[in-house]
Each structure stands twice: as structure tokens, then as C-alpha cells.
Motif scaffolding. Sequence first.
Motif, short mmCIF file in Angstrom:
data_model
loop_
_atom_site.label_atom_id
_atom_site.label_comp_id
_atom_site.label_asym_id
_atom_site.label_seq_id
_atom_site.Cartn_x
_atom_site.Cartn_y
_atom_site.Cartn_z
N VAL A 48 -18.45 -8.17 -10.22
CA VAL A 48 -17.67 -8.75 -9.12
C VAL A 48 -18.49 -8.70 -7.83
O VAL A 48 -18.59 -9.67 -7.07
CB VAL A 48 -16.34 -7.99 -8.94
N ARG A 49 -19.10 -7.54 -7.60
CA ARG A 49 -19.93 -7.34 -6.42
C ARG A 49 -21.03 -8.41 -6.36
O ARG A 49 -21.23 -9.06 -5.32
CB ARG A 49 -20.56 -5.94 -6.54
N ILE A 51 -21.15 -11.30 -8.02
CA ILE A 51 -20.60 -12.67 -7.98
C ILE A 51 -20.27 -13.05 -6.53
O ILE A 51 -20.58 -14.14 -6.07
CB ILE A 51 -19.35 -12.79 -8.89
N LEU A 52 -19.67 -12.11 -5.79
CA LEU A 52 -19.27 -12.42 -4.41
C LEU A 52 -20.47 -12.53 -3.47
O LEU A 52 -20.49 -13.38 -2.58
CB LEU A 52 -18.30 -11.35 -3.88
N SER A 53 -21.46 -11.68 -3.69
CA SER A 53 -22.60 -11.71 -2.76
C SER A 53 -23.58 -12.82 -3.12
O SER A 53 -24.39 -13.22 -2.29
CB SER A 53 -23.30 -10.35 -2.74
N GLY A 54 -23.52 -13.32 -4.34
CA GLY A 54 -24.47 -14.34 -4.79
C GLY A 54 -24.20 -15.69 -4.14
O GLY A 54 -23.23 -15.87 -3.41
N ASP A 55 -25.08 -16.61 -4.40
CA ASP A 55 -24.93 -17.95 -3.82
C ASP A 55 -24.91 -18.95 -4.97
O ASP A 55 -25.84 -19.72 -5.18
CB ASP A 55 -26.10 -18.24 -2.87
N PHE A 56 -23.85 -18.92 -5.75
CA PHE A 56 -23.75 -19.73 -6.94
C PHE A 56 -23.04 -21.05 -6.65
O PHE A 56 -22.17 -21.11 -5.80
CB PHE A 56 -23.00 -18.97 -8.04
N LEU A 72 -16.36 -21.59 -10.19
CA LEU A 72 -17.69 -21.05 -9.90
C LEU A 72 -18.59 -21.09 -11.13
O LEU A 72 -18.17 -20.72 -12.23
CB LEU A 72 -17.59 -19.59 -9.46
N VAL A 74 -21.28 -19.21 -12.67
CA VAL A 74 -21.88 -17.87 -12.57
C VAL A 74 -22.84 -17.69 -13.74
O VAL A 74 -22.51 -18.06 -14.86
CB VAL A 74 -20.76 -16.80 -12.60
N PRO A 75 -24.02 -17.13 -13.51
CA PRO A 75 -24.97 -16.97 -14.63
C PRO A 75 -24.41 -16.09 -15.75
O PRO A 75 -23.61 -15.19 -15.50
CB PRO A 75 -26.20 -16.32 -13.98
#
Lengths: 314, 314
Positions: A48-49, A51-56, A72, A74-75
Motif C-alpha cells: 500500500v505504501r 502503491i500510494l507513493s509510486g507514480d503509476f 490503477l 500497478v506492477p
Amino acid sequence: MAHPRGLVFKRLLTEDRDARLVVALAEDGEQQPAVVILSKPPFQESHVREILSGDFAGTEEHRNDKFSKHSLDVPARLNGIMATMICPANEVDVAKYTHQVKHFVRESAALYTAATEPFVRALPPKQLAWVWNILDHEKEVESIIDETEHYVMVPDTKWDQADAKQLHCLCIAKERGLHSLRDLRGTHLPMLRHTLAAGRAALLRAHGVTASQLRVYVHYLPSFWQLHVHFALLSCGGAAAGTSVGKAVLLEDVIDNLARDGEHYATCSLSFAIGESEPLFGRLREHLQLEPPAPPAGGAEGQGEPATKQPRRE
Amino acid sequence: MAHPRGLVFKRLLTEDRDARLVVALAEDGEQQPAVVILSKPPFQESHVREILSGDFAGTEEHRNDKFSKHSLDVPARLNGIMATMICPANEVDVAKYTHQVKHFVRESAALYTAATEPFVRALPPKQLAWVWNILDHEKEVESIIDETEHYVMVPDTKWDQADAKQLHCLCIAKERGLHSLRDLRGTHLPMLRHTLAAGRAALLRAHGVTASQLRVYVHYLPSFWQLHVHFALLSCGGAAAGTSVGKAVLLEDVIDNLARDGEHYATCSLSFAIGESEPLFGRLREHLQLEPPAPPAGGAEGQGEPATKQPRRE
């Protein structure tokens, strides 16, 4: 070695949308049948951490002043899928995972006597051998959480004991021949009250769980026919833990009903969902009216679909 | 415009593992608080087909002669995540999504009279305005599925009417002032039997659903305090549909209980789970013993953790 990839998809066997799970029938490269269970695991906090901080990338599906909804991308590293594969699968495997139509049945005392009770009495005794092994300390002694003159408490097999929030234990009654709720009478009240109080005390001692965190219930129909009481944390999964009405009956309700009328479970009606391919269903079916009512003579008139329409829901 | 990315994760507010859902508190680039709900959607058949036929990397977690278990790395296109974002979020938003400790409460008739009934009677009448609007044909007339002298049947708001397998309708009782199960007496038997039979017949006419496909129940505690009966397909989600024992009570059980004793719901005990931040909980709490028992004088001896240990489960 078989892998769940490069398979030819044949058909979906069943789906559980709540559990984010599907079961598919497929064929591998050697045309062997494979049953593949795909599921989406719960979120991990570390993911979660990220996913939120990433730039997807994502797609905005909806937005108003306050809310926005996004799909989203997400990788896979942060959002994997679990696959369980049975290969080569035989007919029994396929049948086991194939969706079956379920019926919600109201079992009167008369229906119990006519169909369910003879079915239960005819079950092969060896089906309960594992239960007697626990009660007799022949096996699984190391897993016993508590034992009194009335029960042995063990973890439910669904609980891996690693996740404290999923705590789920069983108190198996020592009195032999108590097959289910249906066999309980007023004479069992001391045993049942003891089980409720002592089972709660044991879980407070062993795991620091207070009474108001626990849902305490029996199943009817049970998965095995020796009386056992479930002690499950409220935080346990609802559907997964089998807490639905028409399956779970609260032990406190059982006690109150028997205190009011010691013959309650010999005379009351009980409801349960049962699949058409379950052996008991065949015994029940001949006594049940499961189809839509016949149309009135002269034909049904008026709005809506005719009453003879076959059910199109599962 | 806010997007659920590039955020600074603050903490998890709550998690529902069954529903594959987490809610996190975060901050955007302008240090505005954001509540982000992440969820994993159910599988789509077209995606299952591609996942099986594809050649995606994976890790074998377990294998025996027959079964193997794999963690699969599937591209985001086939396995997305839904994100709902509330930004900027205020204190009420954060409180709404913050996990609350729940307690499983046994409400005696005396506790109902002392705490719940006064709470219900003091609720602002406007809370039920939308219900009277339906019953009076002021609003939502187009959504009425069936109406008789005793009830109006409408779709449950959880049912989008697109997915037939999720069919879920409500029969709202026309008799004003029937707040809940607790208000039912023997005199209501004709109305209740009518609701069961006519509600089933309406869903057979309108949707081809037979009686044995339906679970018919009331909620206690209800989400709104005018008596209403849920008609939900068995194939509806278990947890999502609120069918847990200690929340759902089968209408057939209600009818049987009242037929046995017309004052049953004036005298019996009922169980329900309630969160600590719900307004009713404050009224109930003063009457309840929710903490672990005090240690015996002289200190607790013996195996296991001391009985005074604070509960470490939610």
C-alpha cells in the motif's frame, strides 16, 4: 513440470466474487486436463505504501468535488495473483470445483426424521476417526488449546495460528453420539453453559481475547457430525468463517431456546443452504417442493414473466 | 487535480481482508490529507483466459504429486487495482474510515428497554423521511418492484440491478412505528406470512427466482428503524450482504418464534456486533461488562498469560 501458463482455457468451473477467486478448467501442452484456482491475496501494508507513493498510470473513472475514482495499473511485484493448479485433474477434481446449484432448505422436525437423521446414522464410522483420535489423545495432542470434562479445544483448520486477527477455534464435545444441534436437549444445558464460559476463559488465558470479541456458534449442517462449537474472532472473515444465518446458530441462542423448551431442537424447523450434488440433497429432494408453482389452469395472464419460466438464477 | 499517486503514506485506517480492501490516510504534494480506499476487483473471465494462456513469470511456492501453488506476476492490464480518493479529507472523513473496535453484544429484553428503545425513540424523525417518501409514492415510484396492503418492495441500494446474481430487494412494512424485530408480536403473524409468500411470488414473477434460491431475513440492528425484510439470492455475497448470525435473523425463524410465543421478541435476548464509535454503543456500554474479569486476589498463578493482560486483538 506443470505451470499455470501456456494453458488452453476451457471454461469457468465456479467463481466466488466475494473471495476474489475463480476456478477454471484448462488443458496443458500435453492435453492433460488442469483445474486452476486463481485468487487475489489481501493487501500488504508495505505494498500500500509503495502503491500510494509510486507514480503509476491509471484511468480516472469518476470525479466530483470531493471524491475521485481511479483504475490503477500497478506492477505485478505489488499486486500478484495466487494460482493453485491440479494437473492432471480427474473427473472427481473437476466435479469438486464445479459450481453447483444451491437450495435454501427449511428442514422441519419431520423432514429431519425422514431424511437427514437416517443419512447421518448411515455415514461410515471411519469418517469420524480423526475426531476420536483427537478426543482420545491419539493424535494432534500438541494442538490442544484447552480440555475439560466436556470438550477438547483445538484450532480450526482454517486458522493458521500465524494471523491473530483470524483466531478461530473449535470445542469438540466429548459426549459420543451427539451428532449435531438436533441432538441437543434440556439435559445438555449444563454442558453447553460450561462450554461457553470455559471456552471463553481459555481463549482469554491463551490469547488475551475478551468475550465481546468472540462470535460463538455451531453449524447446521455441520461439516462433520460430532457436536462442536466454533469460537471465532469478530475480525475473522464473515463469509469465509461460515457465519451466515442458515448455517451458523449462536450458542447463546441454543442455550436460551433449550432453557425455554428442552425439546426445542427435536421440534423446531432449521434452515440451511445445500448444493444439488451433495449426497444429503438427494435424500431431501424427494420431500421438497423446489420448483416454481404450476401455472393456474387456463394460463397465466397479466404483466411480468409467466410463472412457469424456469429459474434463470443459480 | 488530485491523483492517488505520489502521496506520502501516513497510516492504515482500516482493512477488510475478505473484501480485499484497505483504507489508508496519506498526504498529497500540498500536504492536504487524503483518504484512499484501495480494492481488488473480482476476476473477469476474459482476463482469466489471458492469464492462463500467457507466459508470465511466477514463483512456485509449493508442489506435490498433484497440486502446485504459484505466485504469478501478471501485467497490470489484467490485474488492476481500484482506488477511491477523498481529498482534501476532513476529520469526519477520517473518522468514518478509521477502524473501530467492535463488540459482540447480547441484548436482553431489559437492556433493550433501558438503552436501545430510548435511543431509537429519540432518533430525529427526518432520518426516516426517505422511507415515508417511498411508502407514500412521493419518490422512487419507478423503482417499486411490488406493492401490497402490507409492504412496498424496492431494490436494495447495494444491488445495481445489472448483475442478476446479486439480486437483493427489501420489503418495507407499511405499518408505521414498527421500528424493528423487537416490535413484532403474535398479532403480526398474518402480515409476516403474507410478506414471505407475496414477496417470493413477486420475485418469481419479476425475475424468475424460485423460493429455494432466496434467503429472506431481517437485520437486527437494522440500518434504518422501520421494519423491512431482505430478500437476497443465495449467490449474493455472504459478508457483503449482511447475512451473518448476530445481524441477520431468518424471517421463517421470526414467524416460528412468534407462532410459539407471541411475546417472543418482547422477552428474548438478541446478539449483534456494534462498533465503539456508533452512537448506540455509548448507551449500551454503561450496562455491559466488556472488559476481562479482574484477577483473583493474591495474583494469578499457572500456565498461560495472566488474566489481566489487555486484549491484543481488535
